[in-house]
Write a protein that holds these residues in place. Structure first.
Motif, mmCIF file in Angstrom:
data_model
loop_
_atom_site.group_PDB
_atom_site.id
_atom_site.type_symbol
_atom_site.label_atom_id
_atom_site.label_comp_id
_atom_site.label_asym_id
_atom_site.label_seq_id
_atom_site.Cartn_x
_atom_site.Cartn_y
_atom_site.Cartn_z
ATOM 1 N N ASN A 297 0.819 -1.206 0.000
ATOM 2 C CA ASN A 297 0.000 0.000 0.000
ATOM 3 C C ASN A 297 0.859 1.265 0.000
ATOM 4 N N ALA A 298 2.018 1.197 0.652
ATOM 5 C CA ALA A 298 2.947 2.340 0.610
ATOM 6 C C ALA A 298 3.453 2.549 -0.818
ATOM 7 N N GLN A 299 3.749 1.461 -1.503
ATOM 8 C CA GLN A 299 4.192 1.560 -2.895
ATOM 9 C C GLN A 299 3.070 2.105 -3.778
ATOM 10 N N TYR A 300 1.840 1.731 -3.457
ATOM 11 C CA TYR A 300 0.684 2.249 -4.194
ATOM 12 C C TYR A 300 0.562 3.760 -4.009
ATOM 13 N N LEU A 301 0.669 4.241 -2.765
ATOM 14 C CA LEU A 301 0.623 5.680 -2.497
ATOM 15 C C LEU A 301 1.738 6.401 -3.232
ATOM 16 N N PHE A 302 2.932 5.850 -3.182
ATOM 17 C CA PHE A 302 4.088 6.448 -3.863
ATOM 18 C C PHE A 302 3.826 6.568 -5.367
ATOM 19 N N GLN A 349 -1.779 -0.462 9.117
ATOM 20 C CA GLN A 349 -2.854 -1.387 8.771
ATOM 21 C C GLN A 349 -4.183 -0.671 8.515
ATOM 22 N N ASN A 350 -4.384 0.484 9.133
ATOM 23 C CA ASN A 350 -5.634 1.221 8.973
ATOM 24 C C ASN A 350 -5.630 2.167 7.772
ATOM 25 N N ILE A 351 -4.503 2.243 7.037
ATOM 26 C CA ILE A 351 -4.442 3.082 5.836
ATOM 27 C C ILE A 351 -4.594 2.175 4.612
ATOM 28 N N ASP A 352 -5.834 1.994 4.170
ATOM 29 C CA ASP A 352 -6.073 1.136 3.003
ATOM 30 C C ASP A 352 -6.071 1.977 1.726
ATOM 31 N N ARG A 353 -6.281 1.316 0.600
ATOM 32 C CA ARG A 353 -6.168 2.018 -0.684
ATOM 33 C C ARG A 353 -7.293 3.029 -0.902
ATOM 34 N N GLN A 354 -8.465 2.762 -0.350
ATOM 35 C CA GLN A 354 -9.553 3.730 -0.456
ATOM 36 C C GLN A 354 -9.187 5.013 0.275
ATOM 37 N N LYS A 355 -8.597 4.865 1.448
ATOM 38 C CA LYS A 355 -8.183 6.044 2.211
ATOM 39 C C LYS A 355 -7.045 6.774 1.501
ATOM 40 N N ILE A 356 -6.145 6.011 0.880
ATOM 41 C CA ILE A 356 -5.051 6.609 0.111
ATOM 42 C C ILE A 356 -5.609 7.424 -1.059
ATOM 43 N N ASP A 357 -6.594 6.860 -1.773
ATOM 44 C CA ASP A 357 -7.205 7.571 -2.895
ATOM 45 C C ASP A 357 -7.867 8.870 -2.420
ATOM 46 N N THR A 358 -8.544 8.810 -1.284
ATOM 47 C CA THR A 358 -9.184 10.007 -0.732
ATOM 48 C C THR A 358 -8.149 11.078 -0.440
ATOM 49 N N PHE A 359 -7.055 10.683 0.210
ATOM 50 C CA PHE A 359 -6.008 11.653 0.539
ATOM 51 C C PHE A 359 -5.390 12.252 -0.720
ATOM 52 N N VAL A 360 -5.050 11.408 -1.690
ATOM 53 C CA VAL A 360 -4.377 11.892 -2.897
ATOM 54 C C VAL A 360 -5.274 12.870 -3.650
ATOM 55 N N ASN A 361 -6.565 12.566 -3.744
ATOM 56 C CA ASN A 361 -7.475 13.473 -4.435
ATOM 57 C C ASN A 361 -7.633 14.800 -3.695
ATOM 58 N N GLU A 362 -7.658 14.759 -2.373
ATOM 59 C CA GLU A 362 -7.701 16.003 -1.604
ATOM 60 C C GLU A 362 -6.408 16.785 -1.773
ATOM 61 N N LEU A 363 -5.293 16.072 -1.821
ATOM 62 C CA LEU A 363 -3.995 16.722 -1.989
ATOM 63 C C LEU A 363 -3.913 17.460 -3.322
ATOM 64 N N VAL A 364 -4.273 16.763 -4.401
ATOM 65 C CA VAL A 364 -4.139 17.393 -5.716
ATOM 66 C C VAL A 364 -5.138 18.537 -5.890
ATOM 67 N N LEU A 365 -6.296 18.457 -5.223
ATOM 68 C CA LEU A 365 -7.249 19.561 -5.258
ATOM 69 C C LEU A 365 -6.688 20.777 -4.533
ATOM 70 N N GLN A 366 -6.180 20.546 -3.304
ATOM 71 C CA GLN A 366 -5.655 21.658 -2.498
ATOM 72 C C GLN A 366 -4.427 22.290 -3.141
ATOM 73 N N GLU A 367 -3.641 21.472 -3.826
ATOM 74 C CA GLU A 367 -2.417 21.988 -4.443
ATOM 75 C C GLU A 367 -2.664 22.490 -5.866
ATOM 76 N N GLY A 368 -3.944 22.507 -6.278
ATOM 77 C CA GLY A 368 -4.278 23.051 -7.584
ATOM 78 C C GLY A 368 -3.952 22.136 -8.741
#
Length: 383
Positions: A297-302, A349-368
């Motif tokens: 999952n870390a590799q997926y986030l990366f 263990q509590n950071i699954d791919r759905q949560k990763i997707d949520t974070f990444v989408n919020e990140l790219v929105l906030q960063e324009g």
């Protein structure tokens, strides 16, 4: 009065439950359920003294502590008759204990640790009055071995005490034990002590194929592991060392009917029970599966960050993804750890791919990096 207390507790429950949903920057496994042993919290459990000496005091959990230590001794490949250890209050206490033993064995030794070492290592040097030399770090957080070699050569007449990082706090870097041993051999250092700070990765590396081998089959002297990856409602950890070193510091305490071999006097008796329960219910295979999933999952986030060309870094065999520090709003919401211009998420263990997707989408929105209309279109799938 009772009604007021109930309302306060209910409000706090809601607050903690909500904050737990967005906890990403610090290494805590929040996917744990200890309901089955909750009844023991109505009792005092005090493991004061040596975990292998039955005291006069009867309210303790030594049996469970000994079984926990046997598991870690097997994991770190040290024979039962050669090791000693105890369940600590956390990784910091384990580090303090390892460095204390080193000071007792080599009173005039110099402690070497990298810039990326946990702050508890410098604290240990101050507490125990040890000469301390900070070694430069490489860009990925790993120790600079050329600098280590240089300073050891300059002080070759004094014993060497090395803190080896098995997963640095910010970048998850792993110092190379074999390179360190080669440096010690090259400079003909006979008197040395190697302490391994394996706070988080100590419960990850042993389960990964091809990962660096850091165990007592090589000449290490102590290892400190946190209970963070195991998961516990109470901070805890384990420290392992060689029995022959502990015999140099032990003293008998008549008052408790046990040996004084640990840093603390009274020790939490519930944490050995918690770790024992986790080991019994999840086992070696369970932890191996969890470790591999976290790494994947870390590799997926990366990869998700790389796809969006967002500056990021991930060390091999690490679940710590480092990236350019985002806006304060995201840092606060996701409880990100930051240092300088960087932040990180530690994929537990509590950071699954759905949560990763949520974070990444919020990140790219906030960063324009994503139009708001596109984010709003995604929102139903994210909630």
């Amino acid at each position: 009065m009772l009604d007021t207390v109930s309302k306060e507790l209910a409000l706090f429950w809601q607050q903690i439950e909500q904050r737990s949903q967005f906890h990403a920057g610090y290494p805590y496994n929040l996917n744990c359920d200890y309901t089955h042993i909750g009844k023991f919290f109505n009792f005092l459990l005090n493991n004061a003294g040596d975990p292998y000496v039955e005291p006069d005091f009867g309210l303790h959990s030594r049996k469970f502590e000994q079984e926990v230590l046997s598991f870690f001794a097997e994991l770190y490949k040290i024979p039962e008759n050669e090791f000693w250890g105890y369940v600590t209050a956390g990784g910091t206490e384990g580090n303090l204990y390892g460095i204390l033993l080193a000071r007792e064995i080599y009173p005039n030794g110099i402690l070497y640790s990298s810039q990326d070492s946990h702050y508890s290592i410098a604290k240990a040097a101050r507490l125990f009055g040890i000469q301390h030399q900070v070694i430069n770090s490489q860009a990925n957080g790993e120790m600079n071995y050329e600098h280590l070699s240089q300073v050891i050569r300059q002080n070759s007449q004094q014993p060497v005490i090395i803190n080896l990082n098995i997963g640095t706090t910010v970048k998850g870097a792993i110092d190379d034990l074999d390179k360190v041993l080669e440096i010690l051999t090259r400079h003909q250092i006979k008197d040395y002590y190697i302490h391994c700070d394996a706070a988080l990765s100590g419960m990850i590396l042993p389960f990964l194929d091809g990962a660096p081998q850091v165990n007592f089959q090589k000449p290490i002297d102590s290892v400190a592991i946190s209970g963070k990856f195991i998961g516990s409602p109470l901070p805890c950890g384990v420290v392992l060392t060689k029995k022959k070193w502990v015999e140099k510091v032990e003293t008998m305490i008549e008052y408790i009917g046990s040996k004084d071999t640990t840093i603390l006097g009274s020790r939490n008796g519930h944490t050995p029970l918690i770790i024992w329960y986790a080991l019994q219910t999840r086992g070696y295979e369970g932890f191996a599966k969890e470790a591999k999933t976290c790494i994947q999952n870390a590799q997926y986030l990366f990869q998700q960050l790389k796809l969006r060309e967002y500056p990021c870094m991930l060390n091999k065999f690490s679940n710590t993804v480092v990236f350019q520090k985002p806006c304060q709003k995201l840092i606060k919401k996701w409880q990100l750890a930051t240092q300088g211009n960087w932040a990180h998420i530690i994929v537990m263990q509590n950071i699954d791919r759905q949560k990763i997707d949520t974070f990444v989408n919020e990140l790219v929105l906030q960063e324009g990096l994503m139009p708001e209309s596109e984010y709003l279109h995604l929102q139903p799938a994210l909630t």
